[in-house]
Motif scaffolding. Structure first.
Motif, PDB file in Angstrom:
ATOM      1  N   ALA A   7       0.833  -1.203   0.000  1.00  0.00           N
ATOM      2  CA  ALA A   7       0.000   0.000   0.000  1.00  0.00           C
ATOM      3  C   ALA A   7       0.868   1.254   0.000  1.00  0.00           C
ATOM      4  O   ALA A   7       0.574   2.222  -0.721  1.00  0.00           O
ATOM      5  CB  ALA A   7      -0.938   0.000   1.205  1.00  0.00           C
ATOM      6  N   ILE A   8       1.954   1.238   0.795  1.00  0.00           N
ATOM      7  CA  ILE A   8       2.853   2.396   0.832  1.00  0.00           C
ATOM      8  C   ILE A   8       3.492   2.608  -0.535  1.00  0.00           C
ATOM      9  O   ILE A   8       3.508   3.727  -1.062  1.00  0.00           O
ATOM     10  CB  ILE A   8       3.930   2.212   1.918  1.00  0.00           C
ATOM     11  CG1 ILE A   8       3.299   2.283   3.296  1.00  0.00           C
ATOM     12  CG2 ILE A   8       5.016   3.285   1.790  1.00  0.00           C
ATOM     13  CD1 ILE A   8       4.257   1.962   4.424  1.00  0.00           C
ATOM     14  N   TYR A   9       4.032   1.549  -1.135  1.00  0.00           N
ATOM     15  CA  TYR A   9       4.685   1.675  -2.438  1.00  0.00           C
ATOM     16  C   TYR A   9       3.714   2.170  -3.502  1.00  0.00           C
ATOM     17  O   TYR A   9       4.066   3.029  -4.315  1.00  0.00           O
ATOM     18  CB  TYR A   9       5.288   0.344  -2.870  1.00  0.00           C
ATOM     19  CG  TYR A   9       6.378  -0.165  -1.963  1.00  0.00           C
ATOM     20  CD1 TYR A   9       7.261   0.704  -1.335  1.00  0.00           C
ATOM     21  CD2 TYR A   9       6.523  -1.520  -1.718  1.00  0.00           C
ATOM     22  CE1 TYR A   9       8.250   0.238  -0.494  1.00  0.00           C
ATOM     23  CE2 TYR A   9       7.517  -1.992  -0.877  1.00  0.00           C
ATOM     24  CZ  TYR A   9       8.385  -1.114  -0.269  1.00  0.00           C
ATOM     25  OH  TYR A   9       9.356  -1.583   0.556  1.00  0.00           O
ATOM     26  N   ALA A  10       2.502   1.639  -3.492  1.00  0.00           N
ATOM     27  CA  ALA A  10       1.511   2.046  -4.488  1.00  0.00           C
ATOM     28  C   ALA A  10       1.159   3.526  -4.337  1.00  0.00           C
ATOM     29  O   ALA A  10       1.084   4.256  -5.334  1.00  0.00           O
ATOM     30  CB  ALA A  10       0.260   1.185  -4.369  1.00  0.00           C
ATOM     31  N   CYS A  11       0.980   3.977  -3.103  1.00  0.00           N
ATOM     32  CA  CYS A  11       0.640   5.376  -2.880  1.00  0.00           C
ATOM     33  C   CYS A  11       1.784   6.299  -3.276  1.00  0.00           C
ATOM     34  O   CYS A  11       1.550   7.385  -3.827  1.00  0.00           O
ATOM     35  CB  CYS A  11       0.263   5.606  -1.412  1.00  0.00           C
ATOM     36  SG  CYS A  11      -1.332   4.900  -0.973  1.00  0.00           S
ATOM     37  N   VAL A  12       3.027   5.879  -3.026  1.00  0.00           N
ATOM     38  CA  VAL A  12       4.177   6.689  -3.422  1.00  0.00           C
ATOM     39  C   VAL A  12       4.242   6.812  -4.943  1.00  0.00           C
ATOM     40  O   VAL A  12       4.466   7.904  -5.486  1.00  0.00           O
ATOM     41  CB  VAL A  12       5.484   6.096  -2.854  1.00  0.00           C
ATOM     42  CG1 VAL A  12       6.709   6.713  -3.507  1.00  0.00           C
ATOM     43  CG2 VAL A  12       5.545   6.286  -1.353  1.00  0.00           C
ATOM     44  N   ILE A  13       4.034   5.716  -5.653  1.00  0.00           N
ATOM     45  CA  ILE A  13       4.094   5.753  -7.117  1.00  0.00           C
ATOM     46  C   ILE A  13       2.955   6.597  -7.685  1.00  0.00           C
ATOM     47  O   ILE A  13       3.157   7.404  -8.603  1.00  0.00           O
ATOM     48  CB  ILE A  13       4.084   4.325  -7.683  1.00  0.00           C
ATOM     49  CG1 ILE A  13       5.395   3.631  -7.328  1.00  0.00           C
ATOM     50  CG2 ILE A  13       3.862   4.331  -9.182  1.00  0.00           C
ATOM     51  CD1 ILE A  13       5.430   2.160  -7.635  1.00  0.00           C
ATOM     52  N   ILE A  14       1.765   6.438  -7.139  1.00  0.00           N
ATOM     53  CA  ILE A  14       0.628   7.245  -7.602  1.00  0.00           C
ATOM     54  C   ILE A  14       0.883   8.724  -7.305  1.00  0.00           C
ATOM     55  O   ILE A  14       0.634   9.591  -8.144  1.00  0.00           O
ATOM     56  CB  ILE A  14      -0.674   6.756  -6.950  1.00  0.00           C
ATOM     57  CG1 ILE A  14      -1.036   5.374  -7.497  1.00  0.00           C
ATOM     58  CG2 ILE A  14      -1.813   7.752  -7.183  1.00  0.00           C
ATOM     59  CD1 ILE A  14      -2.149   4.686  -6.741  1.00  0.00           C
ATOM     60  N   GLY A  15       1.407   9.016  -6.106  1.00  0.00           N
ATOM     61  CA  GLY A  15       1.723  10.401  -5.760  1.00  0.00           C
ATOM     62  C   GLY A  15       2.779  10.998  -6.667  1.00  0.00           C
ATOM     63  O   GLY A  15       2.692  12.168  -7.059  1.00  0.00           O
ATOM     64  N   ALA A  16       3.789  10.193  -7.023  1.00  0.00           N
ATOM     65  CA  ALA A  16       4.825  10.680  -7.938  1.00  0.00           C
ATOM     66  C   ALA A  16       4.236  10.973  -9.308  1.00  0.00           C
ATOM     67  O   ALA A  16       4.583  11.978  -9.937  1.00  0.00           O
ATOM     68  CB  ALA A  16       5.946   9.650  -8.051  1.00  0.00           C
ATOM     69  N   GLY A  17       3.347  10.115  -9.778  1.00  0.00           N
ATOM     70  CA  GLY A  17       2.714  10.349 -11.069  1.00  0.00           C
ATOM     71  C   GLY A  17       1.882  11.610 -11.077  1.00  0.00           C
ATOM     72  O   GLY A  17       1.946  12.409 -12.022  1.00  0.00           O
ATOM     73  N   ILE A  18       1.108  11.812 -10.034  1.00  0.00           N
ATOM     74  CA  ILE A  18       0.304  13.036  -9.942  1.00  0.00           C
ATOM     75  C   ILE A  18       1.205  14.254  -9.833  1.00  0.00           C
ATOM     76  O   ILE A  18       0.969  15.284 -10.457  1.00  0.00           O
ATOM     77  CB  ILE A  18      -0.680  12.943  -8.748  1.00  0.00           C
ATOM     78  CG1 ILE A  18      -1.724  11.868  -9.029  1.00  0.00           C
ATOM     79  CG2 ILE A  18      -1.344  14.296  -8.485  1.00  0.00           C
ATOM     80  CD1 ILE A  18      -2.612  11.540  -7.836  1.00  0.00           C
ATOM     81  N   GLY A  23       3.818  19.048 -12.208  1.00  0.00           N
ATOM     82  CA  GLY A  23       5.047  19.805 -12.403  1.00  0.00           C
ATOM     83  C   GLY A  23       6.132  19.584 -11.384  1.00  0.00           C
ATOM     84  O   GLY A  23       7.244  20.047 -11.570  1.00  0.00           O
ATOM     85  N   SER A  24       5.873  18.891 -10.289  1.00  0.00           N
ATOM     86  CA  SER A  24       6.899  18.651  -9.273  1.00  0.00           C
ATOM     87  C   SER A  24       6.617  17.323  -8.582  1.00  0.00           C
ATOM     88  O   SER A  24       5.606  17.178  -7.890  1.00  0.00           O
ATOM     89  CB  SER A  24       6.912  19.786  -8.258  1.00  0.00           C
ATOM     90  OG  SER A  24       7.937  19.590  -7.316  1.00  0.00           O
ATOM     91  N   ALA A  25       7.522  16.364  -8.748  1.00  0.00           N
ATOM     92  CA  ALA A  25       7.271  15.009  -8.262  1.00  0.00           C
ATOM     93  C   ALA A  25       7.465  14.864  -6.756  1.00  0.00           C
ATOM     94  O   ALA A  25       6.749  14.092  -6.116  1.00  0.00           O
ATOM     95  CB  ALA A  25       8.176  14.019  -8.990  1.00  0.00           C
ATOM     96  N   ILE A  26       8.427  15.587  -6.173  1.00  0.00           N
ATOM     97  CA  ILE A  26       8.784  15.366  -4.765  1.00  0.00           C
ATOM     98  C   ILE A  26       7.610  15.618  -3.811  1.00  0.00           C
ATOM     99  O   ILE A  26       7.348  14.786  -2.934  1.00  0.00           O
ATOM    100  CB  ILE A  26      10.014  16.214  -4.381  1.00  0.00           C
ATOM    101  CG1 ILE A  26      11.218  15.820  -5.242  1.00  0.00           C
ATOM    102  CG2 ILE A  26      10.347  16.060  -2.903  1.00  0.00           C
ATOM    103  CD1 ILE A  26      11.642  14.379  -5.106  1.00  0.00           C
ATOM    104  N   PRO A  27       6.880  16.719  -3.920  1.00  0.00           N
ATOM    105  CA  PRO A  27       5.721  16.886  -3.021  1.00  0.00           C
ATOM    106  C   PRO A  27       4.683  15.780  -3.183  1.00  0.00           C
ATOM    107  O   PRO A  27       4.098  15.326  -2.207  1.00  0.00           O
ATOM    108  CB  PRO A  27       5.141  18.246  -3.407  1.00  0.00           C
ATOM    109  CG  PRO A  27       6.276  18.979  -4.019  1.00  0.00           C
ATOM    110  CD  PRO A  27       7.097  17.935  -4.712  1.00  0.00           C
TER     111      PRO A  27
END
Length: 48
Positions: A7-18, A23-27
């Motif tokens: 779940a953590i990995y999936a949320c991180v990847i989805i957050g990076a995509g969004i 315009g900025s992946a880190i946030p």
């Protein structure tokens, strides 16, 4: 690897995509990480 970690990995990847889309992946990654930990804690609490 347990479901909480997935779940953590999936949320991180989805957050990076969004974040990349906006315009900025880190946030996005950090927000996804926080949401992932909340989901993991909720999953752990349901199993107790």
């Amino acid at each position: 690897m347990n479901k909480g970690d997935v779940a953590i990995y999936a949320c991180v990847i989805i957050g990076a995509g969004i974040g990349l889309y906006l315009g900025s992946a880190i946030p996005g990654v950090l927000i996804g990480l926080g949401i992932g930990y909340l989901i993991k804690m909720n999953m752990k609490r349901d199993h107790e």
